[in-house]
Design a protein around this motif. Structure first.
Motif, PDB file in Angstrom:
ATOM      1  N   GLU A  59      51.387  35.523  29.860  1.00 57.29           N
ATOM      2  CA  GLU A  59      51.124  35.601  31.292  1.00 57.29           C
ATOM      3  C   GLU A  59      49.723  35.083  31.584  1.00 57.29           C
ATOM      4  N   SER A 117      47.160  34.880  34.991  1.00 53.17           N
ATOM      5  CA  SER A 117      46.963  35.277  36.388  1.00 53.17           C
ATOM      6  C   SER A 117      45.589  34.829  36.846  1.00 53.17           C
ATOM      7  N   THR A 140      43.305  35.480  40.261  1.00 51.02           N
ATOM      8  CA  THR A 140      43.222  36.237  41.510  1.00 51.02           C
ATOM      9  C   THR A 140      41.842  36.040  42.116  1.00 51.02           C
ATOM     10  N   THR A 163      46.646  35.468  44.847  1.00 52.11           N
ATOM     11  CA  THR A 163      46.901  35.608  43.414  1.00 52.11           C
ATOM     12  C   THR A 163      48.001  34.653  42.994  1.00 52.11           C
ATOM     13  N   ARG A 191      50.430  33.798  39.443  1.00 55.88           N
ATOM     14  CA  ARG A 191      50.813  34.331  38.132  1.00 55.88           C
ATOM     15  C   ARG A 191      51.834  33.393  37.478  1.00 55.88           C
TER      16      ARG A 191
END
Length: 371
Positions: free
Chosen positions: A310, A312, A314, A357, A359
């Protein structure tokens, strides 16, 4: 669409037809020893696919003693369907026609010159010639079909070459436009940024100018690589320059001109395609932060959760006014397509605090072996 009889059913049907002809001859008053020759001819039909001539010859005695014989007609059709020797085929037709009117009393000259004998021979010859013409017709049709397939294949190949030529021309034109327009303008940005870095005395301005120059130089390198790849279209595959990966994320975040922090777990034996996807996702996300959220801070995380990688990114809300910049609105679409090619997914949207954000999730099938 016409349905053909299955190949496995053709031979039994042929034998059945020839067998029915024998039964008919038996009930027509022929001697039993004559039927033996007919049975031999029918049995020879089992060889007609592999040895047409060998199958044809044993059918002649049956035609000689019984007259018109289905086995001899079928065998002659097979010969005509496979042979390229027209002279031999004509001789076979003549011999079969003679067998149909035999025996001829050679000592009876009156019989030989009788008009009925001549007519009978002509009809017998026509009967023998019918399967020969049919077999040659089927052979010609097959040859034409093969020729049409070759022509179709050649046209498809020609069409492919024309398409490749058109694509090569378009790629060459695109390469020229990138080199003459985009590269030139980015070069001017790099030169102006370098001049600004030297002339300004403000530390913040000097740092901003250095960042712009560094990003412009990196963009020029990537443009030159893209131009070389485009110009190499249609030639042998060229070696690609090393592509950025996970190890380059720290430098990417540091040179992003954004107050960003990076938290990246070590990933064992990640595929090159996965590394590029991670790098390009972070790069596009940070670019969007610079464009759409000036003054915002960003957090970049790269980690694993179970069998999934993953990523991400943000950011907080913008603290300065947003300056409208040209955009093709293709960045996120390209990231999503890249993720889908790797059986992953890309999600993005606003946060409750007014930020944004993004992802990226990628399956770990490409790195499990190295864990």
């Amino acid at each position: 669409m016409r349905r053909r009889i299955p190949a496995w059913l053709v031979e039994p049907l042929v034998i059945l037809v020839a067998g029915v002809d024998i039964v008919y001859s038996l009930y027509s008053g022929n001697e039993h020893y004559d039927i033996v020759w007919a049975v031999v001819g029918v049995a020879a039909l089992t060889l007609r696919r592999r040895w047409p001539w060998i199958a044809f010859l044993p059918t002649l005695p049956g035609a000689l003693v019984l007259g018109q014989s289905a086995a001899s007609l079928i065998a002659l059709y097979t010969v005509a369907n496979t042979t390229r020797r027209r002279g031999w085929l004509g001789a076979a037709v003549l011999v079969l026609g003679l067998c149909y009117i035999w025996p001829v009393p050679l000592d009876d000259t009156e019989y030989l010159t009788d008009s009925l004998t001549v007519v009978t021979f002509v009809y017998s010859l026509a009967l023998a010639a019918a399967p020969a013409f049919l077999g040659q017709l089927v052979q010609t049709k097959r040859d034409l079909s093969d020729r049409l397939d070759e022509i179709t294949e050649a046209r498809e190949h020609e069409r492919l070459l024309i398409t490749q030529t058109a694509l090569a021309a378009e790629r060459a034109q695109l390469a020229r436009e990138m080199h003459d327009v985009v590269s030139h303008q980015v070069s001017l940005i790099a030169v102006r940024a370098a001049a600004w870095q030297v002339s300004t005395g403000d530390p913040e301005s000097k740092e901003a100018a250095a960042t712009i120059r560094q990003l412009s130089t990196r963009t020029l390198d990537e443009l030159r690589h893209m131009v070389s790849v485009l110009r190499a279209a249609g030639s042998k595959p060229t070696e690609l320059t090393p592509q950025p990966g996970v190890d380059d994320l720290e430098q990417l975040v540091a040179s992003s001109a954004i107050d960003a922090t990076l938290s990246a777990e070590p990933l064992p034996d990640v595929d090159a395609a996965v590394e590029r996807a991670i790098y390009r996702t972070v790069q596009e996300a940070l670019t969007n932060v610079r464009k759409h959220a000036p003054g915002a801070t960003a957090t970049v995380r790269v980690f694993t959760e179970g069998d999934t990688i993953e990523v991400s990114v943000t950011n907080t809300a913008a603290t300065r006014a947003v300056v409208a910049l040209p955009s093709a609105e293709q960045g996120l679409l390209g990231l999503r397509q890249r993720a889908e090619l790797l059986d992953g997914s890309l999600d993005y949207g606003p946060t409750d605090a007014g930020g944004w954000t993004l992802r990226l999730r990628l399956p770990g099938h490409g790195w499990q072996a190295g864990r």
